[in-house]
Scaffold this active site. Structure first.
Site, PDB file in Angstrom:
ATOM      1  CB  CYS A   2     107.659  96.859   3.128  1.00 23.09           C
ATOM      2  SG  CYS A   2     107.754  96.245   4.799  1.00 23.09           S
ATOM      3  NE  ARG A  27     111.339  98.393  -1.348  1.00 23.79           N
ATOM      4  CZ  ARG A  27     112.354  99.181  -0.962  1.00 23.79           C
ATOM      5  NH1 ARG A  27     113.420  99.285  -1.737  1.00 23.79           N
ATOM      6  NH2 ARG A  27     112.314  99.829   0.180  1.00 23.79           N
ATOM      7  CD1 TRP A  73     112.641  92.667   6.118  1.00 18.49           C
ATOM      8  CD2 TRP A  73     112.439  91.027   4.649  1.00 18.49           C
ATOM      9  NE1 TRP A  73     113.655  91.783   6.354  1.00 18.49           N
ATOM     10  CE2 TRP A  73     113.548  90.751   5.475  1.00 18.49           C
ATOM     11  CE3 TRP A  73     112.127  90.114   3.656  1.00 18.49           C
ATOM     12  CZ2 TRP A  73     114.332  89.614   5.319  1.00 18.49           C
ATOM     13  CZ3 TRP A  73     112.908  88.990   3.517  1.00 18.49           C
ATOM     14  CH2 TRP A  73     114.000  88.746   4.329  1.00 18.49           C
ATOM     15  CG  ASN A  97     109.552 100.509   3.281  1.00 20.98           C
ATOM     16  OD1 ASN A  97     109.860  99.735   4.188  1.00 20.98           O
ATOM     17  ND2 ASN A  97     110.429 100.974   2.416  1.00 20.98           N
ATOM     18  N   GLY A  98     108.675 101.248   6.580  1.00 22.88           N
ATOM     19  CA  GLY A  98     109.450 101.986   7.590  1.00 22.88           C
ATOM     20  C   GLY A  98     109.133 101.446   8.965  1.00 22.88           C
ATOM     21  CE  LYS A 482     130.720  87.788   1.278  1.00 22.54           C
ATOM     22  NZ  LYS A 482     130.553  87.212   2.545  1.00 22.54           N
ATOM     23  CD  GLU A 485     130.443  83.918  -0.194  1.00 22.97           C
ATOM     24  OE1 GLU A 485     129.637  82.981  -0.154  1.00 22.97           O
ATOM     25  OE2 GLU A 485     130.424  84.836   0.616  1.00 22.97           O
ATOM     26  CG  HIS A 501     154.178  81.133  14.125  1.00 19.98           C
ATOM     27  ND1 HIS A 501     155.222  80.789  14.941  1.00 19.98           N
ATOM     28  CD2 HIS A 501     153.736  82.325  14.569  1.00 19.98           C
ATOM     29  CE1 HIS A 501     155.383  81.705  15.879  1.00 19.98           C
ATOM     30  NE2 HIS A 501     154.486  82.650  15.681  1.00 19.98           N
ATOM     31  CE  LYS A 600     121.510  85.648   1.329  1.00 16.21           C
ATOM     32  NZ  LYS A 600     122.824  86.300   1.504  1.00 16.21           N
TER      33      LYS A 600
HETATM   34  C1  AGP Z   1     128.320  84.148   3.221  1.00 14.49           C
HETATM   35  O1  AGP Z   1     128.593  85.063   2.177  1.00 14.49           O
HETATM   36  C2  AGP Z   1     127.737  82.866   2.692  1.00 14.49           C
HETATM   37  N1  AGP Z   1     126.590  83.098   1.925  1.00 14.49           N
HETATM   38  C3  AGP Z   1     127.541  81.831   3.807  1.00 14.49           C
HETATM   39  O2  AGP Z   1     128.790  81.627   4.436  1.00 14.49           O
HETATM   40  C4  AGP Z   1     126.520  82.216   4.908  1.00 14.49           C
HETATM   41  O3  AGP Z   1     127.023  83.246   5.700  1.00 14.49           O
HETATM   42  C5  AGP Z   1     126.290  80.974   5.783  1.00 14.49           C
HETATM   43  O4  AGP Z   1     125.740  79.942   4.982  1.00 14.49           O
HETATM   44  C6  AGP Z   1     125.355  81.248   6.970  1.00 14.49           C
HETATM   45  O5  AGP Z   1     124.096  81.612   6.501  1.00 14.49           O
HETATM   46  P1  AGP Z   1     123.038  82.217   7.571  1.00 14.49           P
HETATM   47  O6  AGP Z   1     123.622  83.510   8.062  1.00 14.49           O
HETATM   48  O7  AGP Z   1     121.773  82.410   6.808  1.00 14.49           O
HETATM   49  O8  AGP Z   1     122.901  81.229   8.689  1.00 14.49           O
END
Ligand code: AGP
Length: 605
Positions: A2, A27, A73, A97-98, A482, A485, A501, A600
């Site tokens: 928080c 936060r 949060w 916060n904690g 990572k 993306e 394979h 996100k």
């Molecule tokens: C991961 O770096 C990506 N942002 C994406 O794959 C993410 O993990 C996926 O969309 C799932 O999101 P969520 O954990 O909020 O369900």
């Protein structure tokens, strides 16, 4: 995680508090609240939602030259006005916060003294504790000290009361900084909140308590013994400050992982008694589950793959793992004797929510592992266990992933103790191992500068292979994701044994191969994989917890991490892969926190 702010000085507190709080919204943003002291009266306003909604609720009043504010949060109690801070008991008002680990027993004790509680939060016990001690004759400062002594857990506290213009701050594990102005004092969770108000700061250390009033500031430890902390000058810009001095939220969140995992463990592990418990979860009749399903997307799916290894190896329970967008359309063979675990940072991913609904339709018990209190999955599953990673702003998931894996490890132990397939000594030993992880991740993070140099050397390549075995095949998958993306470089992960394979046809000097290879039972197998790559002029980066001497001459680069138990290796091995991806993307100049085409939380199908 928080955000808290406080002010005591000679100008109106309200604008300072509300504007500073806005800078801490990264936060947490479930709910917000403010308290302003004016001539012996404290006015409080709280509102679900963001700071701007609180601003709208403070129509009139709120004049005064001391106050507190908080943006939440949620960890205990859903996001709501009644759970928003500040919390008060009569004339004492607190922001926190904690996590108060022992809040239930404290609440019972205070109820026995006649106290009543208005919220579901752990924090609300703190003002009641202070009043309880003051009712027994202690003065304000002493009562705060005694209350802190009663608390188990973590805290950054801001405390005021109506009878005196005194602002008290105290810290244990959660961050808290004091800003020094001309005849005025500020407190905040982070420097960003105070940029533009002062550039002089005192960083409180664990166990410090600060008492501020118009006579000055007095720093002590929790026993009341004076302590001396330097005043530091920090000249950050506002943009830098919000990221805590890091260039991107993603890098900040990579470095927050030790704290995020510590916060996720707090209140759930009892090493001395060898127990793991979740305050928010009751698993009724767990022995009825004959199979476990784990379903998610993206990084969360990789966490599920790791959870499968943990549960099958330790509990001998079969685990099916599936990608949510596949699971929901293949009429899965779920029955009422199945447990369906849905892992999601946001708790709002459309495919994962659809998978949850499919599981419910088939009578399975649904359990969410989630980072957002009050999110759809957290509310609609039969049970939920929260990660305490705090808000993850960077689109590329980092601390959410490592806290998800940590929660799945704790869940495995919890289920093992309930099914009586893990004895107390085993659980105690495994608790001991995960308690070391924050420190081991900290050590892995110290390779950051070396990895910047590595990124400079490898940023020119357009394709990568990531290879791992066993529980570290998902680690390789996560490392590859990572890189993909945030740098837009193609990266593919394979089980190392699969190389021969097909993928080995790709190997040449333009295809770097990242090996995730702990010194365990598959290490020798990996050595032969390395030789296969070397003999085809491949370029190898070896990520290992071993000095790698058998492969030292074969590998161009060694990424060294601390060793740990097999089940916990992904938590440590993923860190250099996160940093490697970040630094390549940063050098390439991509939009690291908001990569092209991504969101996100994918709330659409
Ligand atoms: C991961 O770096 C990506 N942002 C994406 O794959 C993410 O993990 C996926 O969309 C799932 O999101 P969520 O954990 O909020 O369900």
């Amino acid at each position: 995680m928080c955000g808290i702010v406080g002010y005591l000085g000679n100008v109106e507190a309200y604008p300072i508090l509300i504007d500073s709080l806005k800078k801490l919204e990264y936060r947490g943003y479930d709910s917000a609240g403010i308290a302003v002291w004016c001539q012996g009266k404290i006015e409080v306003a709280r509102h679900k939602g963001k700071v701007d909604e609180l601003r709208g609720a403070c129509k009139n009043g709120f004049e005064g030259k001391m106050g507190l504010a908080h943006t939440r949060w949620a960890t205990h109690g859903i996001p709501s006005e009644r759970n928003a801070h500040p919390h008060r008991s009569q004339d004492v008002v607190v922001v926190h916060n904690g996590i108060v680990e022992n809040y239930m027993e404290l609440k019972e004790k205070l109820r026995a003294e006649g106290d009543t509680f208005l919220s579901d939060t752990d924090t609300e016990v703190i003002p009641h504790l202070i009043k309880s001690h003051m009712n027994k004759g202690e003065d304000f400062v002493t009562a705060v000290r005694s209350s802190i002594d009663d608390i188990a857990g973590s805290f950054a506290l801001g405390i005021i009361r109506e009878e005196e213009k005194t602002l008290i701050a105290a810290k244990k594990e959660s961050p808290l900084v004091i800003g020094i102005g001309d005849g005025e004092y500020f407190i905040a969770s982070d420097v960003p909140a105070l940029i533009g108000l002062t550039n002089r700061f005192i960083f409180l250390e664990d166990g410090d308590m600060a008492v501020m009033n118009e006579d000055g500031i007095h720093l002590t430890d929790l026993e009341g013994k004076g302590v001396d902390r330097p005043v530091q000058v920090i000249n950050w810009t506002a943009a830098m400050a919000e990221k805590g001095g890091y260039k991107h939220f993603m890098l900040k969140e990579i470095f927050e992982q030790p704290r995020a995992i510590s916060d996720t463990l707090i209140g759930r592990i009892r090493e001395e008694s060898g127990r793991v418990d979740f305050e928010e979860l009751e698993l009724p009749g767990i022995s009825r589950f004959k199979r476990i399903w784990m379903v998610a997307c993206g990084t969360s799916y990789h966490a599920c793959l790791i959870g499968k290894h943990m549960i099958e190896r330790n509990l001998r329970l079969p685990v099916e793992v599936d990608i949510a967008s596949e699971f929901r359309y293949r009429d899965p063979l779920l029955t009422t004797s199945d447990m369906l675990i849905l892992v999601s940072q946001s708790g709002e991913t459309a495919d994962t929510i659809a998978a949850m609904k499919e599981g419910k339709r088939k009578g399975a018990y649904t359990l969410a592992v989630c980072n957002v209190v009050g999110s759809t999955l957290a509310r609609e599953c039969d049970g939920v266990v929260f990660t305490h990673a705090g808000p993850e702003i960077g689109v590329a998931s980092t601390k959410a992933f490592t806290t998800q894996v940590s929660v799945l490890y704790l869940l495995m132990l919890h289920m093992g103790q309930m099914l009586e397939v893990l004895d107390q000594d085993t659980i105690r030993q495994k608790i001991g191992e995960i308690k070391k992880i924050p420190r081991k991740i900290q050590l892995a993070l110290e390779e950051n500068e070396n990895i910047v140099e590595l990124a400079r050397r490898y940023m020119k390549y357009r394709n990568f292979l990531y290879l791992g075995r066993g529980i570290n095949f998902p680690t390789a998958l996560e490392g590859a994701l990572k890189l993909k993306e945030i740098s837009y470089i193609h990266a593919e992960a394979y089980a190392a044994g699969e190389m021969k394979h097909g993928p080995i046809a790709l190997i040449d000097e333009n295809m770097p191969v990242v090996f995730v290879s702990p010194h365990d039972q598959t290490y020798q197998k990996t050595c032969s994989n390395v030789q296969e790559v070397v003999s085809r002029r491949g370029n190898i980066l070896l990520c290992t917890d071993h000095d790698g001497h058998e492969m030292r001459e074969a590998t161009d680069t060694l990424l060294h991490v601390p060793g740990t138990d097999y089940d916990l290796q992904p938590l440590v091995f993923v860190v250099p892969l996160q940093m490697f991806a970040y630094h390549i993307a940063n050098l390439l100049g991509t939009d690291v926190d908001q990569p092209r085409n991504l969101a996100k939380s994918v709330t659409v199908e």
